[in-house]
Scaffold this motif. Structure first.
Motif: not given
Length: 847
Positions: A744-754, A758-764, A801-806
Motif C-alpha cells: 500500500k505504500g507504493i505510488r506513482f509520481g509524474d509521467m512524461r511522454v515524448a 517511430e517510438r515513444y519515450v516514457f519516463e515515470v 528522484v532528487s530530494g525524495l526518499v526511496n
C-alpha cells in the motif's frame, strides 16, 4: 519409475490357473493393457475365444473362463504358439526401449510424474470412465508408455463405474449399473513390503477409512487405483468408490479426498520418487494439501512454506469451459474435513478454506476445487488455444485488477493416442507408408509421406472401412433389437440397414444441451429429403448418453432415437444404445463425416473428431475447441463464427449453415466421381486432413509439449525450492510477506511522454515506500485492440528522484504504431524464481 510389480506373484491372489506349455506368457499379456492398442493381439485373443472376445473385449476374463480343452487345443496350435512367442518378444523389446524421452531428456534426471484423474478410459475391459476426460487420461498414459515418459497414474476403482444405457420403448434413457467384479478386471492387488495387500489408512471426521490399492499395467506405465470397499469400513464408507460421479455431494467430496490425499499416501508408501503432480481437472486438488503435509513432516517447515516449495512441482490442467461446472462444496459440508486437515497442518481452518474461495476471507462462500488447484500449482493450462482464452476469463476474479491477458493460464491442445483409434486397414496403410514406429517418433516426416498415397488407394481405404462399419452396425443393431424383444421382421430388416456406398455421417458423444445434438433435426423435412435422395443418398449413425441427472440431455437422446425409429427412415438412420469405447472405435474408423455442433465456446477441446483423422474421415464442426485451430477450407467444413460468449440466438443460423454445407459442398463432392469412380476432390480433402492434422492432433505431440513446457520446468523449479534445506522456498515466503505488508505504500509520481521517430519515450517517477526497488517491476502495459496484441514493456531504472526518499525514475520506449494513451505504466511484484501473478497477485496502476 516405470514400475513393473511382479504380476506372477500378484496374480496368486485371484488367478492361479496354470497355462499349458507354450502359452505360459498369456496371463502376463492379458494383464498388460498394451493389448488395447495392438491389432496383432486382437487377432490372438479372437482366435483363442471368438465369442468371449466379442462379448467382453477382455483377455483376462477370457483366460479365466475358456475351457481347459480349448486351452489344450490352443497349445497344440503351432501358429498360435509362434504368435504368443512373437508378442512376448516384441513386448520385451518395447519395455526395454527408452523411447523418445529416454533418448532426448534422460540427462534432465526427471524421476517421476504422478498423473491424477477421477477417471481413466483405457478399454471397455476396465470400465472406470464416463467420457472425454477419462478417454484423454487413458490416452495420456498410453502415450507416456510409448514415449518412455516416467509417469504413474492415480485413480479410483469403482464398484459400478459409469452406467450402461438402455432405451425404453418410448426411447427414454434408462440406466443400469453392472458390478465391476475385480476378479475379472485386468487389475491386481498391490503388495506391501510384507507381501500383504497394500492398504492406506485415512482419517475422516470421527472415523478411520481404509483404502485398498490395485494396479493396472499400461505398457511401461503403472496405474494405481484406490477402492474403499474394504470390510473394515462402515457400509457407508464402503460405498465411497461405488459409482463414478455419484449424486451426493458428500460422497463426491470423500472420493476427492481419497483420490488426492489417499493417492499421495500410496505414492509415499511405494517410495515413488515423484517430482511433478499433474492434476487432470480440479477433482484431485487435495493432493496439493497432502504433498505439502508430507514436506512439513519431513522437514519441519510450516505449511505455508511447504506449499510454496511443493506447488512449483504441481501442474493443473483445467477442462471446464463454464465456472458452474467446477466442483464446489458448501461451507457446512467441507468444514468438518477442513477442521481435521487444518489441525494436522497447524494453520487456522479459515486459512485452509480460503485456498478454495474466490474471496479467501468470505466465510459463507463455497469451497471450489479448481480454485484450490489454481492456488496450489505452479503451472495451469487449458486444453485448446480457445479454451485457454475462456479459462483466463473464468479465473480472472482470482486476480483482481489484472487484465485478462495476464491471467496465468496457458494452453496445451489435446491430442488422441492414434494407435488406439486407427482401424486395422488404416494401420496397415500407415505402416506401409510410414513404418511401424511412426507414432513414437517426432512425427515431422509423416505429412509428406501420406501425401504420396494415390487417389485410388485412399478411396479403397474409405470404402473398406465404411463397409466394415456397416457390418458392425447391423450386427449391433440386431443384438439391440433382440434384447428389446423386437419382432422377427424388424430384426430381419435391421440385418440390411444402411448402404455401404452411401455418404455416412456420424454423431456420437455425451448428450447435453450445449452440445446441441438435435441441431441437425432443426428442419426435419429438409433432412429427410437429403437422407432419401435415391441418386445421392445420405445416412446417419448416432449414439450417445446423457448424465443420469440431466433431464434435458435425456430428452435429446429421446428425440434422436425416435427420429431413427421412424419406419420410413430405418434404412438411413440408426441410433445405437450404450455409447462406449468399443463402439467409438468402430464409428471413427468408418464414418465419412463426423458432426460436432457444440455452442461455442463451450467445447473445451473435444477429441472425438480427432479420432477420425487417422482413418481418413472428415469433420463438419463448430469453430470451437480443437477445430478452431485445425480448420482450413482444405481439410473439412465449419459452422458458426468467432466469439467468447455462448449465444443461443445463433442456433437457427448455424442450423442453416449445417444444411447448406451438406447440400452445397459435402454431398456434391462425395458423389462427384472420375472415370474410375473416385471422388478426387473429396480425396484431396482426405489426404490434406490425414497428412496435416493427424500428426498435430496426436497425443504424441501433446505429451512432448507437456514434458517440455510443463513437466521438466516444474521438476526443475521444485528441486530449486527444496534444495539447500528449502532455502529458496523460505526466501520466496519472506518476499511474499514483505510485499503484502508494504504494497500500500507504493505510488506513482509524474509521467512524461515524448515522441522519438517511430517510438515513444516514457519516463515515470515511482515512490517505493518501504519496499526495496529490486522486489518490483515497473512496466508499460497495452491491451490487445483490433490488430494490436497485448504488450508488456519493462521500464529501466534511470536513477533516484532528487530530494525524495526511496523514489526512482524509470524510463523506456514503446512502438508508435498505436496511440501513446494505449500504454499505461504499472507496478507488479518481481522475483526471478516466482510465478507472477500466480504466486503474488499485487498490482498497482498509474490510474
Amino acid at each position: 519409475m516405470n514400475n513393473h510389480h511382479n504380476n506372477a506373484t500378484a496374480s496368486s491372489y485371484f488367478f492361479t490357473r496354470p497355462m499349458p506349455p507354450g502359452l505360459e506368457g498369456l496371463t502376463e499379456l492379458a494383464l498388460d493393457l498394451r493389448w488395447t492398442w495392438s491389432h496383432f493381439s486382437d487377432r490372438l485373443w479372437e482366435r483363442l475365444d471368438p465369442e468371449g472376445w466379442e462379448q467382453t473385449g477382455n483377455p483376462y476374463f477370457i483366460l479365466q473362463n475358456v475351457s481347459k480343452a480349448r486351452l489344450e487345443d490352443a497349445a497344440r496350435d503351432q501358429a498360435l504358439q509362434a504368435d504368443v512367442r512373437l508378442w512376448m518378444e516384441q513386448r520385451q523389446q518395447y519395455l526395454d526401449d527408452p523411447g523418445w524421452f529416454g533418448q532426448t531428456h534422460a540427462a534432465a534426471g526427471l524421476n517421476g510424474i504422478a498423473y491424477f484423474s477421477m477417471e481413466f478410459g483405457l478399454s471397455e475391459a476396465l470400465p472406470i470412465y464416463s467420457g472425454g476426460l477419462g478417454i484423454l487420461a487413458g490416452d495420456h498414459l498410453k502415450t507416456a508408455s510409448d514415449l518412455g515418459v516416467p509417469i504413474v497414474g492415480m485413480g479410483l476403482l469403482y464398484q459400478q463405474g459409469y452406467f450402461r444405457q438402455i432405451l425404453s420403448p418410448d426411447a427414454w434413457q434408462l440406466e443400469a449399473f453392472p458390478y465391476n467384479d475385480p476378479i475379472s478386471l485386468p487389475v491386481m492387488p498391490v503388495q506391501d513390503a510384507e507381501g500383504g495387500w497394500l492398504r492406506i489408512k485415512l482419517q475422516l471426521p470421527g472415523r478411520p477409512l481404509f483404502v485398498r490399492v490395485w494396479q493396472a499395467q499400461v505398457g511401461k506405465v503403472t496405474l494405481y487405483l484406490l477402492d474403499s470397499n474394504d470390510p473394515f469400513n462402515s457400509l457407508r464408507d464402503r460405498s465411497i468408490t461405488a459409482n463414478l460421479y455419484p449424486g451426493g455431494k458428500e460422497q463426491r467430496l470423500m472420493q476427492e479426498i481419497v483420490l488426492g490425499i489417499g493417492g499421495w499416501r500410496v505414492l509415499e508408501k511405494l517410495n515413488c520418487p515423484i517430482e511433478v503432480c499433474h492434476l487432470n481437472e480440479g477433482h484431485a486438488a487435495f493432493v496439493i494439501v497432502a504433498r505439502a503435509m508430507s514436506v512439513m513432516a519431513k522437514t519441519g517447515l510450516p505449511f505455508s512454506v511447504a506449499l510454496l516449495a511443493t506447488r512449483a512441482g504441481n501442474v493443473f490442467t483445467t477442462h471446464t469451459p463454464v465456472e458452474a461446472a467446477f466442483d464446489c462444496f458448501e461451507p457446512g459440508l467441507i468444514r468438518p474435513y477442513a477442521e481435521y486437515l487444518a489441525h494436522r497442518v497447524q494453520v487456522p481452518m479459515e486459512y485452509l478454506l480460503g485456498l478454495g474461495r474466490r474471496n479467501p476471507t468470505e466465510a459463507n462462500e463455497s469451497f471450489n476445487m479448481a480454485y484450490l488447484a489454481m492456488r496450489g500449482s505452479g503451472r495451469v493450462n487449458g486444453v485448446s488455444r480457445l479454451h485457454g482464452e475462456v479459462s483466463r476469463h473464468i479465473f480472472q476474479p482470482l486476480f483482481p485488477h489484472w487484465p485478462e491477458s495476464d491471467i496465468p493460464v496457458s494452453h496445451i491442445t489435446n491430442g488422441v493416442h492414434v494407435p488406439s483409434w486407427d482401424s486395422p486397414s488404416a494401420d496397415a496403410l500407415w505402416t506401409k507408408i510410414c513404418g511401424k514406429e511412426r507414432w513414437v517418433g517426432t512425427l515431422e516426416t509423416l505429412c509428406q509421406r501420406i501425401g504420396q498415397v494415390s487417389y485410388e488407394e485412399l478411396w479403397d481405404l474409405r470404402v473398406t472401412q465404411r463397409l466394415a462399419l456397416i457390418h458392425y452396425v447391423r450386427h449391433r443393431l440386431v443384438r439391440q433389437l433382440q434384447e428389446h424383444g423386437a419382432h422377427d421382421d424388424r430384426i430381419q430388416e435391421a440385418r440390411h440397414a444402411l448402404d455401404p456406398n452411401a455418404l455416412t455421417l456420424g454423431f456420437a458423444r455425451r448428450f447435453t444441451a450445449y452440445k446441441r445434438p438435435a441441431l441437425i433435426l432443426s428442419d426435419q423435412e429438409r433432412l429427410i429429403r437429403l437422407l432419401s435422395d435415391p441418386q445421392r443418398p445420405v445416412q446417419l449413425i448416432m449414439a450417445g448418453k446423457a448424465h443420469p441427472h440431466d433431464q434435458e440431455g435425456k430428452r435429446l437422446v429421446q428425440a434422436l432415437a425416435q427420429f431413427a425409429a421412424e419406419p420410413a427412415l430405418r434404412n438411413q438412420v440408426v441410433f445405437l444404445e450404450d455409447y462406449e469405447m468399443a463402439l467409438a472405435q468402430e464409428l471413427v474408423a468408418g464414418i465419412d463425416v463426423w458432426l460436432n455442433t457444440p455452442r461455442r465456446p463451450l467445447e473445451a477441446s473435444g477429441t472425438s473428431g480427432m479420432k477420425v483423422l487417422v482413418n481418413g474421415g472428415l469433420n463438419l464442426s463448430e469453430l470451437d475447441g480443437w477445430w478452431a485451430e485445425a480448420y482450413t477450407p482444405a481439410v473439412g467444413w465449419v459452422i458458426g463464427g468467432e466469439g467468447l460468449y455462448p449465444n443461443p440466438e445463433q442456433d437457427p443460423l448455424e442450423a442453416e449453415q449445417l444444411y447448406q454445407s451438406l447440400e452445397r459442398q459435402i454431398i456434391p463432392e462425395f458423389y462427384d466421381r472420375d472415370q474410375k469412380g473416385v471422388p478426387r476432390k473429396w480425396i484431396d480433402r482426405v489426404r490434406a486432413s490425414m497428412s496435416t492434422l493427424t500428426p498435430h492432433f496426436n497425443s504424441n505431440r501433446m505429451m512432448r509439449e507437456y514434458v517440455e513446457q510443463a513437466y521438466l520446468p516444474a521438476a526443475e523449479a521444485y528441486r530449486a525450492r527444496m534444495g539447500n534445506e528449502a532455502g529458496l522456498a523460505k526466501e520466496l515466503h519472506g518476499w511474499q510477506d514483505t510485499l503484502r505488508e508494504n504494497w500500500k505504500g507504493i505510488r506513482f509520481g509524474d509521467m512524461r511522454v515524448a515522441p522519438s521517430g517511430e517510438r515513444y519515450v516514457f519516463e515515470v517517477d515511482v515512490y517505493c515506500g518501504d519496499l526495496e526497488p529490486d522486489v518490483i517491476l515497473v512496466e508499460l502495459f497495452a491491451e490487445g485492440q483490433n490488430e494490436h496484441l497485448p504488450c508488456r514493456i519493462p521500464l529501466q531504472m534511470k536513477g533516484p528522484v532528487s530530494g525524495l526518499v526511496n523514489a526512482f525514475c524509470y524510463s523506456g520506449d514503446a512502438p508508435a504504431s498505436r496511440p501513446a494513451n494505449h500504454y499505461t505504466p504499472r507496478i507488479v511484484p518481481f522475483h526471478r524464481h516466482a510465478a507472477v501473478p500466480l504466486e503474488c497477485g499485487e498490482i498497482h496502476w498509474i490510474r
